[in-house]
Every structure is written in structure tokens, then in C-alpha cells.
Design an enzyme around this catalytic site. Structure first.
Site, mmCIF file in Angstrom:
data_model
loop_
_atom_site.group_PDB
_atom_site.id
_atom_site.type_symbol
_atom_site.label_atom_id
_atom_site.label_comp_id
_atom_site.label_asym_id
_atom_site.label_seq_id
_atom_site.Cartn_x
_atom_site.Cartn_y
_atom_site.Cartn_z
ATOM 1 N N GLU A 95 72.243 51.806 -49.302
ATOM 2 C CA GLU A 95 71.369 52.916 -49.710
ATOM 3 C C GLU A 95 70.439 53.282 -48.557
ATOM 4 O OE1 GLU A 95 67.833 52.001 -52.091
ATOM 5 O OE2 GLU A 95 68.850 50.157 -52.693
ATOM 6 N N CYS A 129 70.754 49.604 -55.174
ATOM 7 C CA CYS A 129 71.271 48.270 -54.829
ATOM 8 C C CYS A 129 72.676 48.012 -55.363
ATOM 9 C CB CYS A 129 70.356 47.196 -55.390
ATOM 10 S SG CYS A 129 68.717 47.293 -54.724
ATOM 11 N N HIS A 262 71.014 40.106 -59.167
ATOM 12 C CA HIS A 262 70.358 40.913 -58.143
ATOM 13 C C HIS A 262 68.885 40.502 -58.164
ATOM 14 C CE1 HIS A 262 68.641 44.086 -55.857
ATOM 15 N NE2 HIS A 262 67.976 44.573 -56.888
HETATM 16 P P1 HMG Z 1 52.160 44.678 -59.050
HETATM 17 O O1 HMG Z 1 51.250 45.817 -59.145
HETATM 18 O O2 HMG Z 1 51.907 43.657 -57.999
HETATM 19 O O3 HMG Z 1 52.289 43.993 -60.464
HETATM 20 O O4 HMG Z 1 53.638 45.234 -58.856
HETATM 21 P P2 HMG Z 1 51.299 43.004 -61.209
HETATM 22 O O5 HMG Z 1 49.889 43.256 -60.847
HETATM 23 O O6 HMG Z 1 51.719 43.101 -62.638
HETATM 24 O O7 HMG Z 1 51.645 41.544 -60.638
HETATM 25 C C1 HMG Z 1 52.924 41.026 -60.651
HETATM 26 C C2 HMG Z 1 52.882 39.620 -61.261
HETATM 27 O O8 HMG Z 1 52.070 38.784 -60.454
HETATM 28 C C3 HMG Z 1 52.262 39.565 -62.661
HETATM 29 O O9 HMG Z 1 53.001 38.591 -63.380
HETATM 30 C C4 HMG Z 1 50.870 39.044 -62.416
HETATM 31 O O10 HMG Z 1 50.305 38.360 -63.518
HETATM 32 C C5 HMG Z 1 51.140 38.081 -61.279
HETATM 33 P P3 HMG Z 1 53.758 39.002 -64.721
HETATM 34 O O11 HMG Z 1 52.746 39.453 -65.677
HETATM 35 O O12 HMG Z 1 54.699 40.132 -64.366
HETATM 36 O O13 HMG Z 1 54.475 37.751 -65.114
HETATM 37 N N1 HMG Z 1 49.949 37.787 -60.471
HETATM 38 C C6 HMG Z 1 49.633 36.556 -60.053
HETATM 39 N N2 HMG Z 1 50.220 35.360 -60.254
HETATM 40 C C7 HMG Z 1 49.631 34.269 -59.659
HETATM 41 N N3 HMG Z 1 48.515 34.345 -58.904
HETATM 42 C C8 HMG Z 1 47.898 35.522 -58.702
HETATM 43 C C9 HMG Z 1 48.453 36.700 -59.287
HETATM 44 N N4 HMG Z 1 48.122 38.013 -59.260
HETATM 45 C C10 HMG Z 1 49.034 38.672 -60.007
HETATM 46 N N5 HMG Z 1 46.802 35.570 -57.958
HETATM 47 C C11 HMG Z 1 56.023 45.263 -58.778
HETATM 48 C C12 HMG Z 1 54.788 44.388 -58.936
HETATM 49 C C13 HMG Z 1 57.240 44.392 -58.868
HETATM 50 C C14 HMG Z 1 56.061 46.294 -59.917
HETATM 51 C C15 HMG Z 1 55.945 45.979 -57.406
HETATM 52 O O14 HMG Z 1 55.980 45.027 -56.381
HETATM 53 C C16 HMG Z 1 57.081 46.974 -57.191
HETATM 54 O O15 HMG Z 1 57.002 48.123 -57.616
HETATM 55 N N6 HMG Z 1 58.206 46.534 -56.498
HETATM 56 C C17 HMG Z 1 59.353 47.404 -56.257
HETATM 57 C C18 HMG Z 1 60.157 47.667 -57.520
HETATM 58 C C19 HMG Z 1 60.922 46.447 -58.005
HETATM 59 O O16 HMG Z 1 61.129 45.496 -57.284
HETATM 60 N N7 HMG Z 1 61.415 46.524 -59.269
HETATM 61 C C20 HMG Z 1 62.231 45.470 -59.817
HETATM 62 C C21 HMG Z 1 63.345 45.993 -60.742
HETATM 63 S S1 HMG Z 1 64.182 47.401 -60.084
HETATM 64 C C22 HMG Z 1 65.396 46.775 -59.001
HETATM 65 O O17 HMG Z 1 65.702 45.624 -59.018
HETATM 66 C C23 HMG Z 1 66.007 47.756 -58.060
HETATM 67 C C24 HMG Z 1 65.561 47.643 -56.622
HETATM 68 O O18 HMG Z 1 66.131 46.493 -56.034
HETATM 69 C C25 HMG Z 1 65.930 48.909 -55.848
HETATM 70 C C26 HMG Z 1 67.383 49.305 -55.819
HETATM 71 O O19 HMG Z 1 68.120 49.217 -56.795
HETATM 72 O O20 HMG Z 1 67.755 49.822 -54.755
HETATM 73 C C27 HMG Z 1 64.046 47.502 -56.497
#
Ligand code: HMG
Length: 501
Positions: A95, A129, A262
Site C-alpha cells: 500500500e 494491509c 495481522h
Molecule cells: P491512543 O489515542 O493512544 O489510544 O490511540 P488510547 O489513549 O486509548 O491508548 C491506547 C491504550 O493504551 C489504552 O488501552 C490505554 O488505556 C493504554 P485500552 O483501553 O485500549 O486497553 N494506556 C496506557 N497503558 C499503560 N500505561 C499508560 C497508558 N496510557 C494509555 N501510561 C490507536 C491508539 C491505536 C488508536 C492509535 O495509535 C492509532 O490510531 N493507530 C493507527 C490505527 C491502528 O493501528 N488501528 C488498528 C486496527 S486497523 C488495522 O489494523 C489496519 C492498519 O494496519 C492499516 C492497514 O490496514 O493498512 C492500521
């Protein structure tokens, strides 16, 4: 070394079609996710525990999608000794688009020039992906079809996963995987069991062709990933059950020895194991629930579609599935936590990690369930059966030994400070699609044998060179003695375990 020269021994319909060899390439430089937390000013543990990430590989302006795939394919061909004339199909999944017309596959054809072989089917396939899986399916289907001419197919999946500054940036990565596909494979794709789920959503997409960065709706992307997992598992289970006699137990995670996903970030993979266990629980008979799921009865009325972010369900099934995760999934997360999301190669990096953390004997006869997800969305679940032919010189033992250097290669990378990583991202932003352009990255920092971009001319034509190769065969003979192993603490934070969630 087993002979990969041709499939002339293959008379009639090809049998046991699947993956014969796997080559993984990742960048020589990484940023530590703990250091990145400090640099980004987020709370300690957010990336390492919250996302389950340890290190993130990234490339300077010397590497683009073409160079990553050139490197992975060259290494595969050198390590296996298969001549380019013996390849009849080459499929690329990516991609990372640098040209809206010219395929990465056509760039890779440079490697075939000395062999004189231009009779090579296949081009690029794109959907986030998922492209690597589409490429694999195409390659396997070709070998199993009436179009097959007896030669091997090769699948190359590669991507540079970079995000704008902000919450998504620590979920980046980069790399490429090349796989040799043919009959009599040690990893056989089980036929008739594949299940897919495809629909239209805007969870992650790249509408701005002048930027490497996607537009991401993080929460929606997680919901889409989990709903696709549910849908694929439901259809896979239905197909698996249809093959069983009525007395047999219905499909459950029990019948799989490994569960590979994945991996956009490792925490989501751990949650996915819990999610599949929740599916099994909802499918279990009334009699089985108290026997197998004692203490979870209160969740019996929950519905899959209402529980993507239900913390009680998530916690209960993370805890229930902890041993399953440790045994059947964690060994596959080596590259995912050490390099990050490689996009199209992610699942196959997981397969390589799983193999590198096993021996031929421990793999023989096992069944592996794989889940591929690409935003937008396209998802497929499929299964592999591993051969039980593990004798000396067998293709399985060759595959295992070829991946035994993964830990030492990861350990030989160079750590780069977060500010250098941020400057590199800025440079990539500013020079993406610039022409003419001469990359400024340091060639000496690349691994030996790495292809790199030397020049983009005023007509946007790209030129590549290769760093001299020491010897990939020497590298492959590095044993995975304990000193070469990635330390358990660096493999993936044990804080990921449910009691700490
Ligand atoms: P974010 O704003 O960091 O989310 O975004 P958050 O604030 O909810 O924090 C994430 C987790 O960390 C939470 O845990 C928090 O509690 C925890 P959860 O409630 O989810 O279990 N946390 C902590 N834990 C320990 N100590 C701390 C602490 N602070 C917070 N101090 C997000 C996270 C993944 C949404 C962001 O990084 C993102 O948008 N990433 C890109 C999209 C992505 O990876 N999506 C996954 C599914 S889609 C996919 O797989 C396709 C892809 O590969 C692309 C393709 O297909 O080409 C991405």
C-alpha cells in the site's frame, strides 16, 4: 540443502501447495518505544504497555518501497538458490504507492534480467494491509490452476508504515517479506476453509497522494478490525464444521496449535485472542459453559456487536485466554513488537517469528490459524497445516534454519534517538515525491546486501544500487543460541498480561 531447482518431480495435479521459504527484511535502525514516550511527552507505559510495542523500525530517505522489495526478493533467491528462470509468477502486495501506474513488480523484473526470463505473470495488489494476503492467494491459486506451468511463484509484501505526529505515530514500522510458493510445501494452505469479510468503511485510508501519511479514525479502525475478526471466524467455523461428522466437537480454538494475526500493535492482537475465546464461549453448548467457562456465565447474554469496547467482557476474556495467548500467539509477535506494523508483511512477519521461535520437531504436524486485515476493509482467515516431514534436508528443517538468525539480526540493529527519528520523518515529509532528488541518508548504516535509492531524476525515474553482500548464507547459519535471542523483556512487555491491563 534441499533442491528447489524446479518442480519436475511434480507429475499431475500439484499437491500440498503452500509456502516453501520465507525471507524477512527490516530496516537496520530503530527507535526505542520507551524513549519515544519520553520524547513525545506521553505517560510512561503508553506505547510499551498500552500498545505492547518495544521498538519501531524506520527507514531514511535511502529506502522506498521498491528498494525494500528488491532486498527481500534478492535475499530469498540467494538463500534458496532458486534460479530466476524457475519463477513463473511474481505477486507484490503493498500500500506504499510511489507511482500510480508503474508497479513495484515491474521494478523487481530488473533482478530477472540476467536469467533472460520475462515470462513472469503477476503485478501489484493494493488494499491497505491486505495486499500481501491477496498476493498469496493469487500465487497459490495459480499453482493449483490449469494455468500453472510447473514453475514456482513468489510473493513479495512490503510497506513503509509512517504516521503524522500524534497518537498513531508509535504504531508505525517498515519491512518486506518474500515467500516462495509451490507444491510439496512445508506450510500447506488448507483448501476449502478460507473465509473472508469485505465491506466499505473509512477507518484508515490514504486519499492524499502527495503524502505518505494515512487519514486514520483510530477507534473505528479497531472496531472494524474486531468485527472483521468475528465475521471471518464465524464463517471459518461454519466451513470447518460442515466437514466434520455430527459426533465431532464443533470448531474451537482448541483445534489450532497457533493463532496468528495481522498486528497493527501487539495489544490488539492479545485482545483478539480474547475475542476469539469470547466467540467460542458464545458458541458453546449450555452443558459446556459451566465445565469450560466457569465464572463467565454472566456474559452469556452479551452480543458480539455490542461489545467491541466493553471493558468487562474484554478483561474477562483476556484473563480467560491468557494461557492460550502465551502458548499459541506470543511467539508470533517477535517482529511485531520489535519492528512495528509492517502493514502488508505484518502477518507473514508473524509467521516467520512463530517459526523462528520453534524447532522443526515442535512444528511438525501442527495447524495454524491466520487472520489478515486491511483497512477499508478486506479481511481473510485461513489455515496452514505444517508437514510432518522434518528429517535432515527436509524443506521444513531448511525453513526453520533459514529463520534462525532472526533474533541475532534484530539485535544487530542500531538504536537511533527519538529526535533523529523525528527529523527523518520530517525529511521524508519534505522530500516525498520530490524530483529531481538525491537521498542524503548514510549508506553505511544499511545492512550489507540492502538495495537503496541513489537518485530520482527530473522525469521521476528512480535508480537503485546495492550495498555489497557479506553472505546471506553465513548469516543464516548463525545459530539461535541464547546469546543471540532477543531478551524476553524486550520481546514484548509482560505487563501486557491481563492482571496489568
Ligand atoms: P491512543 O489515542 O493512544 O489510544 O490511540 P488510547 O489513549 O486509548 O491508548 C491506547 C491504550 O493504551 C489504552 O488501552 C490505554 O488505556 C493504554 P485500552 O483501553 O485500549 O486497553 N494506556 C496506557 N497503558 C499503560 N500505561 C499508560 C497508558 N496510557 C494509555 N501510561 C490507536 C491508539 C491505536 C488508536 C492509535 O495509535 C492509532 O490510531 N493507530 C493507527 C490505527 C491502528 O493501528 N488501528 C488498528 C486496527 S486497523 C488495522 O489494523 C489496519 C492498519 O494496519 C492499516 C492497514 O490496514 O493498512 C492500521
Amino acid at each position: 540443502m534441499p533442491s528447489y531447482k524446479n518442480n519436475s518431480e511434480c507429475k499431475g495435479w500439484p499437491k500440498d501447495v503452500g509456502i516453501i521459504a520465507i525471507e524477512v527484511y527490516f530496516p537496520s535502525e530503530y527507535v526505542d518505544q520507551g524513549e519515544l514516550e519520553t520524547f513525545d511527552g506521553v505517560s510512561k507505559g503508553k506505547y510499551t504497555v498500552g500498545l505492547g510495542q518495544t521498538k519501531m523500525g524506520f527507514s531514511s530517505d535511502l529506502e522506498d518501497i521498491n528498494s525494500l522489495c528488491l532486498t527481500a526478493l534478492s535475499h530469498l533467491m540467494e538463500r534458496t538458490g532458486v534460479g530466476y528462470e524457475n519463477i513463473g509468477r511474481l505477486e507484490v502486495g503493498t500500500e506504499t504507492i510511489v507511482d500510480k501506474s508503474k508497479s513495484v513488480k515491474s521494478v523487481l523484473m530488473q533482478l530477472f534480467e540476467d536469467s533472460g526470463n520475462t515470462d513472469v505473470e503477476g503485478i501489484d495488489t493494493t488494499n491497505a494491509c491486505y495486499g500481501g494476503t491477496a498476493a498469496l492467494i493469487n500465487a497459490v491459486n495459480w499453482v493449483e490452476s490449469s494455468s500453472w506451468d510447473g514453475r514456482y511463484a513468489v510473493v513479495v509484501a512490503g510497506d513503509i508504515a509512517v504516521y503524522a505526529k500524534g497518537a498513531a505515530r508509535p504504531t508505525g514500522g517498515a519491512g518486506a517479506v518474500a515467500m516462495l510458493i509451490g507444491p510439496h510445501a512445508p506450510l500447506v494452505l488448507e483448501s476449502g476453509l478460507r473465509s473472508s469479510h469485505m465491506c466499505h468503511v473509512y477507518d484508515f485510508y490514504k486519499p492524499d497522494l502527495s503524502s505518505e501519511y494515512p487519514v486514520v479514525d483510530g477507534k473505528l479502525s479497531i472496531q472494524c478490525y474486531l468485527s472483521a475478526l468475528d465475521a471471518c471466524y464465524r464463517t471459518f467455523s461454519r466451513k470447518a464444521n460442515a466437514r466434520k461428522d455430527s459426533a465431532a466437537s464443533p470448531m474451537s480454538l482448541e483445534e489450532m496449535d497457533a493463532l496468528l494475526f495481522h498486528s497493527p500493535f501487539c495489544k490488539l492482537v492479545q485482545k483478539s485472542v480474547g475475542r476469539l475465546a469470547f466467540n467460542d464461549f458464545l458458541n458453546a453448548s449450555v452443558e459446556e459453559v459451566p465445565r469450560t467457562y466457569h465464572g463467565l456465565e454472566a456474559f452469556r447474554d452479551k452480543k458480539l456487536e455490542d461489545t467491541y469496547f466493553d471493558k468487562d467482557v474484554e478483561k474477562a476474556f483476556l484473563s480467560y485466554s491468557q494461557d492460550i495467548f502465551l502458548k499459541k500467539t506470543k511467539p508470533s509477535l517477535l517482529l511485531a513488537t520489535q519492528v512495528g506494523n509492517m502493514y502488508t508483511p505484518s502477518l507473514y512477519g508473524g509467521l516467520a517469528s512463530f517459526i523462528s521461535n520453534n524447532t522443526g520437531e515442535s512444528l511438525a504436524g501442527k495447524r495454524v490459524l491466520l487472520f489478515s486485515y486491511g483497512s477499508g476493509l478486506a479481511a481473510t482467515m485461513f489455515s496452514l497445516r505444517i508437514t510432518d516431514d522434518v528429517g535432515p534436508g527436509s524443506r521444513l528443517s531448511e525453513l526453520v534454519s533459514s529463520l534462525s538468525d532472526l533474533h541475532s539480526r534484530l539485535n544487530s540493529r542500531t538504536e537511533v534517538q527519538p529526535h533523529v527519528f523525528a527529523e527523518t520523518m520530517k525529511l521524508r515529509e519534505e522530500t516525498h515525491h520530490k524530483a529531481p532528488y538525491t537521498p542524503v541518508g548514510k549508506v553505511e548504516s544499511l545492512f550489507p546486501g540492502t538495495w537503496y535509492l541513489t537518485q530520482i531524476d527530473e522525469a521521476h525515474r528512480r535508480q537503485y544500487k546495492r550495498r555489497p553482500l557479506i553472505s546471506i548464507n553465513n548469516a543464516s547459519s548463525v545459530s539461535s543460541s541464547s546469546s543471540n535471542l532477543v531478551k524476553e523483556s524486550e520481546f514484548m512487555s509482560t505487563d501486557l498480561l491481563p492482571q496489568d491491563v
